[in-house]
Design a protein around this motif. Sequence first.
Motif, PDB file in Angstrom:
ATOM      1  N   ALA A  55       9.569  -3.237   0.750  1.00  0.00           N
ATOM      2  CA  ALA A  55       8.279  -2.543   0.709  1.00  0.00           C
ATOM      3  C   ALA A  55       7.193  -3.271   1.488  1.00  0.00           C
ATOM      4  N   SER A  56       7.528  -4.357   2.173  1.00  0.00           N
ATOM      5  CA  SER A  56       6.535  -5.106   2.945  1.00  0.00           C
ATOM      6  C   SER A  56       5.974  -4.245   4.063  1.00  0.00           C
ATOM      7  N   SER A  57       4.677  -4.401   4.330  1.00  0.00           N
ATOM      8  CA  SER A  57       4.025  -3.531   5.308  1.00  0.00           C
ATOM      9  C   SER A  57       2.691  -4.116   5.736  1.00  0.00           C
ATOM     10  N   ALA A  58       2.195  -3.627   6.861  1.00  0.00           N
ATOM     11  CA  ALA A  58       0.834  -3.937   7.266  1.00  0.00           C
ATOM     12  C   ALA A  58      -0.170  -3.164   6.421  1.00  0.00           C
ATOM     13  N   LEU A  59       0.315  -2.174   5.665  1.00  0.00           N
ATOM     14  CA  LEU A  59      -0.528  -1.363   4.789  1.00  0.00           C
ATOM     15  C   LEU A  59      -0.302  -1.758   3.330  1.00  0.00           C
ATOM     16  N   HIS A  60      -1.324  -1.554   2.537  1.00  0.00           N
ATOM     17  CA  HIS A  60      -1.241  -1.900   1.118  1.00  0.00           C
ATOM     18  C   HIS A  60      -0.480  -0.832   0.352  1.00  0.00           C
ATOM     19  N   VAL A  61       0.395  -1.284  -0.549  1.00  0.00           N
ATOM     20  CA  VAL A  61       1.142  -0.362  -1.396  1.00  0.00           C
ATOM     21  C   VAL A  61       0.168   0.468  -2.230  1.00  0.00           C
ATOM     22  N   SER A  62       0.345   1.771  -2.255  1.00  0.00           N
ATOM     23  CA  SER A  62      -0.563   2.650  -3.000  1.00  0.00           C
ATOM     24  C   SER A  62      -0.347   2.521  -4.498  1.00  0.00           C
ATOM     25  N   SER A  63      -1.325   2.969  -5.252  1.00  0.00           N
ATOM     26  CA  SER A  63      -1.191   2.964  -6.713  1.00  0.00           C
ATOM     27  C   SER A  63      -0.069   3.896  -7.151  1.00  0.00           C
ATOM     28  N   LEU A  64       0.147   4.972  -6.393  1.00  0.00           N
ATOM     29  CA  LEU A  64       1.230   5.897  -6.718  1.00  0.00           C
ATOM     30  C   LEU A  64       2.592   5.212  -6.590  1.00  0.00           C
ATOM     31  N   GLN A  65       2.781   4.472  -5.499  1.00  0.00           N
ATOM     32  CA  GLN A  65       4.062   3.787  -5.335  1.00  0.00           C
ATOM     33  C   GLN A  65       4.260   2.728  -6.427  1.00  0.00           C
ATOM     34  N   GLN A  66       3.206   2.027  -6.772  1.00  0.00           N
ATOM     35  CA  GLN A  66       3.318   1.027  -7.833  1.00  0.00           C
ATOM     36  C   GLN A  66       3.711   1.674  -9.159  1.00  0.00           C
ATOM     37  N   GLN A  67       3.230   2.895  -9.368  1.00  0.00           N
ATOM     38  CA  GLN A  67       3.582   3.621 -10.584  1.00  0.00           C
ATOM     39  C   GLN A  67       5.039   4.091 -10.545  1.00  0.00           C
ATOM     40  N   LEU A  68       5.467   4.619  -9.388  1.00  0.00           N
ATOM     41  CA  LEU A  68       6.819   5.149  -9.257  1.00  0.00           C
ATOM     42  C   LEU A  68       7.864   4.049  -9.118  1.00  0.00           C
ATOM     43  N   LEU A  69       7.498   2.969  -8.406  1.00  0.00           N
ATOM     44  CA  LEU A  69       8.411   1.859  -8.137  1.00  0.00           C
ATOM     45  C   LEU A  69       7.714   0.550  -8.517  1.00  0.00           C
ATOM     46  N   PRO A  70       7.692   0.207  -9.800  1.00  0.00           N
ATOM     47  CA  PRO A  70       6.933  -0.958 -10.281  1.00  0.00           C
ATOM     48  C   PRO A  70       7.313  -2.273  -9.595  1.00  0.00           C
TER      49      PRO A  70
END
Length: 245
Positions: A120-135
Amino acid sequence: MNLIFKLADAAKVFLQSGRGLTSMLKKGVSIASTQLLHNCKHYIPEVNTILDVGANRGQFALSAKYFYPKAGIHSFEPIPEVYSTLEQNTRNIPRIHTYNFALGSTNGTLEFYANHYSHASSALHVSSLQQQLLPQTAEADQIKVPVKCMDDLLPGLPVEPPILLKLDVQGFEKEVLKGAVHSLEHIDYLLFETSFVQMYDGEPLFDEMHNYVKELGFEFIAPVGFLQTDDLQILQMDLLYKKRK
């Protein structure tokens, strides 16, 4: 029970691809990459060069060597610790070249989120939705990595057509393509992952990416992979395009 179904699906993928069940145990082997390339092979019988942008630990490159054994592969991975594993996993594989920097629309340095779940590493920040779906993607360290434009690199790389450009950069695909405008004139196939929901803050979603690559002169071939939730919601899809003649 869910684990049993997943193992059964994995076994089916390896048997269908011809790799055999014992190959599942080899270091660096990926079920997802095997399935993805098995699907790509159906549409692309021959590839002589693969530009593997977002190489992670080499899963895609190692699978690509099975399906396209004659191809030269250039794998780009910016996170130093992950790059070290990429080097180890591909060290004894002929014609896999590795590079420890990111690709983007500029040359210089890039603020980068090295996720504790490295995929999940990226130049963009992980969204709150992704954190919810994929803790497992919730934690990341912000680091600086070198970044280069493909247009400044491709002329110096040993490449031979047909060329496949594979992007797995977690929402940063459009920025990589912006830095590859001239390079795309030489690219025959384009494979990238796109999202249907906001997995990363500020990422362009499917419609924007699809229209953008069409403007760049590519036509859609087929979806060749996807990520979905347990309740079957499709979050992301791997899309394959070819250069329009």
